[in-house]
Every structure is written in C-alpha cells, then in structure tokens.
Design a protein around this motif. Structure first.
Motif, PDB file in Angstrom:
ATOM      1  N   ARG A  27      -3.321  -0.325   4.659  1.00  0.00           N
ATOM      2  CA  ARG A  27      -2.397  -0.825   3.641  1.00  0.00           C
ATOM      3  C   ARG A  27      -2.827  -2.225   3.187  1.00  0.00           C
ATOM      4  O   ARG A  27      -2.820  -2.527   1.994  1.00  0.00           O
ATOM      5  CB  ARG A  27      -0.976  -0.877   4.192  1.00  0.00           C
ATOM      6  CG  ARG A  27       0.047  -1.412   3.205  1.00  0.00           C
ATOM      7  CD  ARG A  27       0.285  -0.429   2.073  1.00  0.00           C
ATOM      8  NE  ARG A  27       1.150   0.652   2.513  1.00  0.00           N
ATOM      9  CZ  ARG A  27       1.245   1.829   1.884  1.00  0.00           C
ATOM     10  NH1 ARG A  27       0.500   2.060   0.818  1.00  0.00           N
ATOM     11  NH2 ARG A  27       2.059   2.770   2.325  1.00  0.00           N
ATOM     12  N   THR A  62       7.318  -3.504   0.204  1.00  0.00           N
ATOM     13  CA  THR A  62       6.206  -3.218   1.109  1.00  0.00           C
ATOM     14  C   THR A  62       5.149  -4.306   1.026  1.00  0.00           C
ATOM     15  O   THR A  62       4.534  -4.675   2.031  1.00  0.00           O
ATOM     16  CB  THR A  62       5.585  -1.848   0.777  1.00  0.00           C
ATOM     17  OG1 THR A  62       6.590  -0.842   0.890  1.00  0.00           O
ATOM     18  CG2 THR A  62       4.444  -1.523   1.727  1.00  0.00           C
ATOM     19  N   THR A  65       6.041  -7.078   3.184  1.00  0.00           N
ATOM     20  CA  THR A  65       5.909  -6.786   4.605  1.00  0.00           C
ATOM     21  C   THR A  65       4.630  -7.408   5.165  1.00  0.00           C
ATOM     22  O   THR A  65       4.569  -7.792   6.322  1.00  0.00           O
ATOM     23  CB  THR A  65       5.875  -5.260   4.840  1.00  0.00           C
ATOM     24  OG1 THR A  65       7.075  -4.682   4.345  1.00  0.00           O
ATOM     25  CG2 THR A  65       5.710  -4.921   6.308  1.00  0.00           C
TER      26      THR A  65
END
Length: 240
Positions: A27, A62, A65
């Motif tokens: 990610r 996200t 995050t």
C-alpha cells in the motif's frame, strides 16, 4: 485502527503502523507511486490526497493511515526520488578516470535524470521546494544536503589530488557547479524547451573547468602521462 507516528522529521519514517505487513508495504509503495505521478503532473499546491486516493481506488482516510498528510507524502516522494538519483550517480561514477571526466558524468547524469525522467518533480523542487516561506522549503533542506553529497565528495577528492584549486572553499565550488545547472533546468522547465543534454554538459564542463582547475593541473597531468608512458615502455623492454 490507526496508530500515532513517532515524532520525527525523517521523511522515510512516514509509515504509521508498527511492523508492516506485506499488504501495508504494498500500500505504501502504491501511494508513493501514484503520489509521484500526481505531484509531477500538478505540483504541490494543486495536488490533493483526495485525487491520489481516487486513482488508487481507496478512501482518503486510508492515505492518512500511512502519512500525516500531503506534505509528509510529498517529502517522502521527493526523498525516494533523490535516493534513486544518488544511487544512479554513485553507481556509474567513473572513479578511475580524472576528476574532469567524473564531473562531466555527474553533470550529464544530473541533467538527464531531471529533464528526461523527472521533469514534473524537477519543476516542483525548483518552484516550491527552494522558495523561502513555502510549505515544503524547510523540509527539503536535509534532502538537498544528501543530494549534493556525491558532488561534494568529488570536489574534495579533486582538491586532494591537486586537480582542483585549493584556494576556493568547497561550498563555493559546489555553487559554481549547481548554479548553472539550476539555470539550465529552470529554462528547460519554464519554456518546455528541449535540451541537448550531451552538448550542454560538454560546454558547461569546459566553462567550469577553466575556473576550477588548479593552476598547475595541466602540467601535472602531462607529467603523469609522461611517467605512465615511461613505465609502459620500461615494462615492454623488460618483457622483450
């Protein structure tokens, strides 16, 4: 659930989670890849974490995050880009050749990486990362020091070997090299102008070398050539 980042300015410590899973690492790589695309296309001010998230098909939450926000993500993108440039320059540097040839390699490689492979990021660094008072300015200072380290090492070795003049401080020699290169980059980016990198590099090195070389450097080079030739002839005579 998100976890707080350590209080650090290291752009490579942007990851929020503890021991990263393979999925988390992927990610982060995706965010850096797409972040590089967006920052290169739009610059810092017009880029948004919303667009970065949309291109990846994830929520903006996200993104947060893994990074505190756009600034931290952009600094990490530029840091990684600089690491790639430094690795390329250091891995290909012809250290066995004279300092002038090594300087030519650094200048040519610098221009090629900025103008052929990274024009968008080059524009971002020049316009926003260098300006005093800009949001990214202070964050780029440690990156700039790391980025110029290979050139500083080359100049120091040139002074130690007697190929470069020793009456000029290293920082001034560095500025003599980086100043003209930055002007070339500004012109190419601002005018969207094609640049003959090989020709510009050769001309720039010729100009710089006339000012940077030690006064007796040419004589010393001739003496080295004479000694090398004499050694070669002596070895040939010994063999025969």
């Amino acid at each position: 659930m998100t976890h707080a980042l350590p209080d650090t300015d290291d752009p490579r410590s942007a990851q929020r989670r503890g021991p990263a899973s393979a999925k988390s690492e992927q990610r982060i790589r995706d965010l850096l890849r797409v972040g590089r695309e967006v920052f290169a296309e739009k610059g810092y001010e017009r880029a948004t974490t919303t667009e970065i998230a949309q291109r990846l098909g994830i929520s903006e939450a996200t993104v947060f995050t893994y990074f505190r926000g756009k600034r931290e993500l952009c600094v990490r993108v530029i840091s990684d880009w600089y690491d790639e440039i430094i690795a390329t320059m250091e891995s290909g540097l012809p250290r066995e050749q004279p300092i002038r040839a090594q300087l030519h390699y650094l200048i040519q490689t610098h221009l090629r990486l900025f103008l052929v492979q990274g024009t968008g990021l080059c524009a971002l660094v020049l316009s926003e990362g260098r300006s005093k008072g800009q949001e990214l300015g202070e964050s780029f200072l440690p990156l700039q020091r790391r980025y110029t380290a290979p050139l500083m090492d080359l100049l120091a070795r040139g002074q130690a070997s007697g190929e470069l003049r020793r009456d000029v401080p290293l920082r001034l020699l560095r500025s003599m090299v980086l100043g003209p290169m930055e002007h070339i980059l500004w012109e190419a980016v601002a005018q969207d102008k094609a640049t003959d990198i090989d020709a510009v590099s050769t001309d720039l090195v010729a100009l710089l070398w006339s000012a940077m070389q030690a006064p007796d450097a040419e004589l010393a080079a001739l003496r080295r050539m004479r000694n090398e030739l004499a050694d070669a002839l002596a070895r040939t005579g010994a063999v025969t």
